[in-house]
Motif scaffolding. Structure first.
Motif, PDB file in Angstrom:
ATOM      1  N   ALA A  35       1.056   8.751  10.525  1.00 26.88           N
ATOM      2  CA  ALA A  35       1.570   8.268   9.247  1.00 26.88           C
ATOM      3  C   ALA A  35       3.062   7.967   9.320  1.00 26.88           C
ATOM      4  CB  ALA A  35       1.324   9.307   8.155  1.00 26.88           C
ATOM      5  N   SER A  56       0.823  -1.210   0.000  1.00 27.26           N
ATOM      6  CA  SER A  56       0.000   0.000   0.000  1.00 27.26           C
ATOM      7  C   SER A  56       0.849   1.249   0.000  1.00 27.26           C
ATOM      8  CB  SER A  56      -0.930   0.009   1.207  1.00 27.26           C
ATOM      9  OG  SER A  56      -0.183   0.029   2.408  1.00 27.26           O
ATOM     10  N   ALA A  57       2.016   1.174   0.652  1.00 20.83           N
ATOM     11  CA  ALA A  57       2.881   2.352   0.728  1.00 20.83           C
ATOM     12  C   ALA A  57       3.675   2.558  -0.537  1.00 20.83           C
ATOM     13  CB  ALA A  57       3.840   2.208   1.907  1.00 20.83           C
ATOM     14  N   ARG A  72      -5.221  11.030   4.398  1.00 23.15           N
ATOM     15  CA  ARG A  72      -6.134  10.178   3.641  1.00 23.15           C
ATOM     16  C   ARG A  72      -5.597   8.757   3.513  1.00 23.15           C
ATOM     17  NH1 ARG A  72      -6.647  14.992   0.534  1.00 23.15           N
ATOM     18  NH2 ARG A  72      -5.046  14.273  -0.930  1.00 23.15           N
ATOM     19  N   GLN A  73      -4.290   8.630   3.395  1.00 25.06           N
ATOM     20  CA  GLN A  73      -3.684   7.309   3.195  1.00 25.06           C
ATOM     21  C   GLN A  73      -3.597   6.498   4.489  1.00 25.06           C
ATOM     22  OE1 GLN A  73      -2.834   5.990   0.370  1.00 25.06           O
ATOM     23  NE2 GLN A  73      -1.460   4.292   0.851  1.00 25.06           N
ATOM     24  N   TYR A  74      -3.208   7.158   5.587  1.00 28.22           N
ATOM     25  CA  TYR A  74      -2.874   6.426   6.802  1.00 28.22           C
ATOM     26  C   TYR A  74      -3.745   6.749   8.008  1.00 28.22           C
ATOM     27  CZ  TYR A  74       1.436   5.415   4.243  1.00 28.22           C
ATOM     28  OH  TYR A  74       2.341   5.007   3.299  1.00 28.22           O
ATOM     29  N   PRO A 100       0.733   8.599  -1.304  1.00 24.55           N
ATOM     30  CA  PRO A 100      -0.588   9.101  -0.921  1.00 24.55           C
ATOM     31  C   PRO A 100      -1.036  10.197  -1.880  1.00 24.55           C
ATOM     32  CG  PRO A 100       0.882   8.978   0.966  1.00 24.55           C
ATOM     33  CD  PRO A 100       1.718   8.745  -0.240  1.00 24.55           C
ATOM     34  N   GLY A 158      -2.626  14.476   2.188  1.00 20.94           N
ATOM     35  CA  GLY A 158      -2.416  13.235   1.450  1.00 20.94           C
ATOM     36  C   GLY A 158      -2.067  12.094   2.391  1.00 20.94           C
ATOM     37  N   LEU A 159      -1.202  12.371   3.348  1.00 22.75           N
ATOM     38  CA  LEU A 159      -0.840  11.351   4.336  1.00 22.75           C
ATOM     39  C   LEU A 159      -2.033  10.982   5.208  1.00 22.75           C
ATOM     40  CD1 LEU A 159       2.653  12.746   5.425  1.00 22.75           C
ATOM     41  CD2 LEU A 159       2.236  10.581   4.234  1.00 22.75           C
ATOM     42  N   THR A 170       6.742   8.535   2.245  1.00 22.87           N
ATOM     43  CA  THR A 170       6.877   9.957   1.927  1.00 22.87           C
ATOM     44  C   THR A 170       8.009  10.583   2.719  1.00 22.87           C
ATOM     45  OG1 THR A 170       4.529  10.158   1.418  1.00 22.87           O
ATOM     46  CG2 THR A 170       5.696  12.183   1.981  1.00 22.87           C
TER      47      THR A 170
END
Length: 474
Positions: free
Chosen positions: A58, A13-14, A52-54, A18, A49-50, A32
């Motif tokens: 993060a 996923s990483a 939303r991703q994590y 993100p 962005g981070l 990132t």
């Protein structure tokens, strides 16, 4: 190049950056990077962005692609700040240090290498050092601080008011806090302009920064010796005589910490608030109409553009979970003040005013909460209020779109604020308000006459890491 720790997200996923984080801002494992031109171009976009991703915590990479956690959530930041038993300020716990993966010349070293200062210790030792600092700063009342601010505002304006134009960052914001702080520390009047130049040199990381640092330290040592013999009602005297029994080195280093840290953060607060007042018509109209006070404007800036965007750091004392992420003993956590202040969990509508709400993270919280926040507020709101009173016709000399902002990985503020105004005619004797100025009110001495090493070279416009200057050139 170092690789991320194996238990950081590695399920694929990483590998996809993100949303909002450009691909070329990623390092090993697709994580990132929290530093560099791409990350600094739009920090808020990167934070979101981070998020939303994590979620609220993060995994990120620091200089040298060393892994860390960036705390994005408001609640999670407070949990870390207020729980030193789980998240310590002792950087010697960091796994990367223990494994020898932090290079001696790493940009991280100056800000995370352990030092015998109150900001690097917990428990009884923290209480001993912090109590001395708190008591020293607590002796100053708001009225006394305001008198110094009013005096120096008038002197600084005297330097440029006849021209009808100025850069409020270069000519005002970058000078006022240091001039006030030198008086609170107990320094002679003539030390102020010299230390302003030395501090600016340190903050910008010029070729003469080391010489400037030596000048600051030597000035503080002379101050401590003088106050040991002739104490007064100032921070230096209080630290020297405090019941905590600080050594001479501890007194000097904590004076330096207060002087440099308070200066940088208050400069940022003044500059960003002046930008808001000059560019946001709603604020300008409200200020003029009395519907919004200047402290309200300051509070808005503390929410939206805190003087420090990120604080390194805290180190996990044992395995735990934070924001759904598995934190291992020895992990480094970076406190995301700017990200936490815009956490949608507490601010779903960023356009809504935050008047009177001081639950932002800008001064941290818990045992290591900023001890000088009241002084910083007093300098900023009095300084801006006095400036607008003296020069009520201030207007930007450029369009708002031409204002450039410098974002380092820890701080963000406007580079310059060119303004125009109607030159103020010299006041007559009858017009001078004698209720606030102290006896001394001569113009500031010309800095060019000072034989300080920092004045030998012109300062470049690029701002570099002030943390390096604060901790790395001792």
């Amino acid at each position: 190049m170092s690789t991320p720790r194996s238990d950081f997200p590695s399920d694929g996923s990483a590998a996809v950056p993100p949303p909002g984080c450009p691909a070329h801002n990623t390092g090993a494992g697709g994580l990132t990077r929290l530093y560099g031109p791409v990350a600094e171009a739009d920090p808020r976009m990167m934070y979101e962005g981070l998020r939303r991703q994590y979620g609220s915590v993060a995994p990120v990479l620091l200089h040298g692609d060393l892994p860390a956690w960036l705390v994005l959530g408001h609640r999670e930041n407070l949990e870390v700040m207020r729980t030193p038993s789980l998240f310590s300020r002792d950087s010697r716990l960091w796994t990367m240090f223990k494994q020898g993966r932090v290079a001696p010349d790493s940009p991280l070293a100056p800000m995370i290498t352990w030092q015998p200062l109150c900001i690097f210790v917990d428990g009884d030792e923290h209480a001993r050092l912090r109590t001395a600092v708190n008591d020293g700063l607590g002796q100053f009342n708001r009225h006394g601080v305001r008198r110094f601010v009013t005096r120096y505002t008038r002197q600084l304006v005297d330097e440029f008011e006849a021209t009808g134009e100025a850069d409020l960052v270069r000519d005002y914001a970058e000078k006022l806090p240091m001039l006030v702080m030198t008086q609170l520390l107990g320094m002679p009047e003539e030390n102020g302009p010299l230390l302003v130049e030395a501090a600016l040199d340190l903050m910008k990381g010029t070729e003469t920064a080391m010489a400037s640092n030596e000048f600051v330290v030597e000035t503080l040592r002379k101050l401590v010796k003088r106050k040991t013999e002739n104490p007064g009602r100032d921070l230096a005297s209080r630290l020297i005589s405090h019941e905590s029994a600080l050594t001479e080195d501890e007194v000097v280093e904590h004076l330096r910490l207060v002087l440099i840290a308070a200066n940088e953060t208050t400069v940022n607060l003044i500059a960003n608030t002046l930008r808001l007042v000059l560019t946001d018509r709603r604020f300008r109209a409200n200020l003029s109409g009395g519907q919004m006070t200047l402290p309200d404007a300051l509070e808005q800036v503390l929410w939206d553009a805190p003087p420090l965007s990120v604080i390194p750091g805290r180190w996990a004392t044992g395995d735990t979970t934070l924001g759904g992420q598995p934190i291992k003993a020895g992990d480094l956590l970076m406190l995301g003040l700017a990200a936490g202040n815009v956490d949608p969990e507490i601010r779903p509508d960023l356009s809504a005013p935050v008047h009177g709400n001081r639950s932002h993270l800008s001064f941290s919280s818990g045992p290591h909460e900023c001890p000088g926040q009241d002084i910083g507020r007093a300098i900023a709101d009095t300084g801006i209020d006095s400036l607008l009173t003296i020069l009520p016709s201030l207007d930007l000399a450029v369009s708002e779109g031409e204002l450039a902002t410098t974002s380092a990985w820890l701080t963000q503020r406007v580079n310059s604020l060119p303004v125009r105004f109607t030159p103020r005619r010299p006041a007559t004797v009858q017009e001078i308000d004698v209720s606030t100025p102290p006896p001394k009110s001569q113009p500031l001495p010309a800095v060019t006459s000072v034989a300080s090493p920092a004045t030998q070279l012109a300062r470049p416009p690029v701002r570099r890491s002030w943390w390096r200057s604060l901790f790395g050139r001792r």
